[in-house]
Design a protein around this motif. Structure first.
Motif, PDB file in Angstrom:
ATOM      1  N   TYR A   1      -3.228  -1.239  -6.851  1.00  0.00           N
ATOM      2  CA  TYR A   1      -2.765  -2.166  -5.722  1.00  0.00           C
ATOM      3  C   TYR A   1      -2.869  -3.811  -5.962  1.00  0.00           C
ATOM      4  O   TYR A   1      -3.908  -4.171  -6.561  1.00  0.00           O
ATOM      5  N   VAL A   2      -1.567  -4.331  -5.702  1.00  0.00           N
ATOM      6  CA  VAL A   2      -1.660  -5.900  -5.825  1.00  0.00           C
ATOM      7  C   VAL A   2      -2.085  -6.601  -4.443  1.00  0.00           C
ATOM      8  O   VAL A   2      -2.760  -7.540  -4.206  1.00  0.00           O
ATOM      9  N   CYS A   3      -1.476  -5.877  -3.423  1.00  0.00           N
ATOM     10  CA  CYS A   3      -1.344  -6.426  -2.013  1.00  0.00           C
ATOM     11  C   CYS A   3      -2.102  -5.401  -1.278  1.00  0.00           C
ATOM     12  O   CYS A   3      -1.528  -4.321  -1.034  1.00  0.00           O
ATOM     13  N   LEU A   4      -3.351  -5.943  -1.145  1.00  0.00           N
ATOM     14  CA  LEU A   4      -4.275  -4.670  -0.173  1.00  0.00           C
ATOM     15  C   LEU A   4      -3.714  -4.580   1.373  1.00  0.00           C
ATOM     16  O   LEU A   4      -3.877  -3.668   1.998  1.00  0.00           O
ATOM     17  N   CYS A   5      -3.485  -6.036   2.002  1.00  0.00           N
ATOM     18  CA  CYS A   5      -3.059  -6.164   2.976  1.00  0.00           C
ATOM     19  C   CYS A   5      -1.920  -4.978   3.449  1.00  0.00           C
ATOM     20  O   CYS A   5      -1.806  -4.361   4.811  1.00  0.00           O
ATOM     21  N   LYS A   6      -0.947  -5.007   2.500  1.00  0.00           N
ATOM     22  CA  LYS A   6       0.371  -4.092   2.973  1.00  0.00           C
ATOM     23  C   LYS A   6       0.370  -2.883   1.946  1.00  0.00           C
ATOM     24  O   LYS A   6       1.154  -2.030   2.219  1.00  0.00           O
TER      25      LYS A   6
ATOM     26  N   VAL B   1       5.047  -8.540   0.740  1.00  0.00           N
ATOM     27  CA  VAL B   1       3.783  -9.160   0.161  1.00  0.00           C
ATOM     28  C   VAL B   1       3.353 -10.518   0.420  1.00  0.00           C
ATOM     29  O   VAL B   1       4.169 -11.325   0.891  1.00  0.00           O
ATOM     30  N   ALA B   2       1.985 -10.841   0.383  1.00  0.00           N
ATOM     31  CA  ALA B   2       1.769 -12.207   0.509  1.00  0.00           C
ATOM     32  C   ALA B   2       2.059 -12.741   1.918  1.00  0.00           C
ATOM     33  O   ALA B   2       2.087 -14.040   2.073  1.00  0.00           O
ATOM     34  N   ASN B   3       2.397 -11.932   2.910  1.00  0.00           N
ATOM     35  CA  ASN B   3       2.688 -12.396   4.185  1.00  0.00           C
ATOM     36  C   ASN B   3       1.326 -12.399   5.236  1.00  0.00           C
ATOM     37  O   ASN B   3       1.573 -12.950   6.170  1.00  0.00           O
ATOM     38  N   GLN B   4       0.272 -11.881   4.728  1.00  0.00           N
ATOM     39  CA  GLN B   4      -1.005 -11.805   5.581  1.00  0.00           C
ATOM     40  C   GLN B   4      -2.105 -12.776   5.034  1.00  0.00           C
ATOM     41  O   GLN B   4      -2.192 -13.839   5.214  1.00  0.00           O
ATOM     42  N   CYS B   5      -3.042 -12.492   4.274  1.00  0.00           N
ATOM     43  CA  CYS B   5      -3.940 -13.274   3.733  1.00  0.00           C
ATOM     44  C   CYS B   5      -3.542 -14.125   2.603  1.00  0.00           C
ATOM     45  O   CYS B   5      -4.089 -15.241   2.496  1.00  0.00           O
ATOM     46  N   GLY B   6      -2.443 -13.639   1.824  1.00  0.00           N
ATOM     47  CA  GLY B   6      -1.948 -14.382   0.801  1.00  0.00           C
ATOM     48  C   GLY B   6      -2.639 -14.362  -0.459  1.00  0.00           C
ATOM     49  O   GLY B   6      -2.347 -14.888  -1.573  1.00  0.00           O
ATOM     50  N   LYS B   7      -3.720 -13.485  -0.563  1.00  0.00           N
ATOM     51  CA  LYS B   7      -4.653 -13.595  -1.846  1.00  0.00           C
ATOM     52  C   LYS B   7      -3.870 -12.883  -2.974  1.00  0.00           C
ATOM     53  O   LYS B   7      -4.120 -13.169  -4.106  1.00  0.00           O
ATOM     54  N   CYS B   8      -2.802 -12.025  -2.692  1.00  0.00           N
ATOM     55  CA  CYS B   8      -1.949 -11.357  -3.768  1.00  0.00           C
ATOM     56  C   CYS B   8      -0.836 -12.611  -4.468  1.00  0.00           C
ATOM     57  O   CYS B   8      -0.402 -12.006  -5.419  1.00  0.00           O
ATOM     58  N   GLY B   9      -0.884 -13.690  -3.601  1.00  0.00           N
ATOM     59  CA  GLY B   9       0.313 -14.474  -4.269  1.00  0.00           C
ATOM     60  C   GLY B   9       0.264 -14.948  -5.825  1.00  0.00           C
ATOM     61  O   GLY B   9       1.354 -14.651  -6.342  1.00  0.00           O
TER      62      GLY B   9
HETATM   63 FE1  FES Z   1      -1.186  -9.567   0.090  1.00  0.00          FE
HETATM   64 FE2  FES Z   1      -3.173 -10.284   1.741  1.00  0.00          FE
HETATM   65  S1  FES Z   1      -3.528  -8.858  -0.152  1.00  0.00           S
HETATM   66  S2  FES Z   1      -1.435 -10.449   2.017  1.00  0.00           S
END
Ligand code: FES
Length: 56
Positions: free
Chosen positions: A2-7, A34-42
């Protein structure tokens, strides 16, 4: 992986999108959300795009 955990988006999904023509963060956001919530995966998303740019 997983790269984006939020999504719940994996690196495979991102690589598939990039192979399919997504060449910027904006493209990836539109396609996969992706990267639309916490942004950590950006950062990871950008580095995957970068890998393909170098290989092209
Ligand atoms: Fe992708 Fe949070 S991990 S937006």
């Amino acid at each position: 992986m997983y790269v984006c955990l939020c999504k719940g988006i994996t690196d495979t999904q991102i690589r598939d999108a990039v192979t399919d023509g997504a060449c910027s963060m904006r493209d990836l956001r539109e396609r996969l959300d992706v990267a639309n919530q916490c942004g950590k995966c950006g950062r990871e998303c950008k580095s995957i795009i970068g890998e393909y740019r170098q290989a092209a």
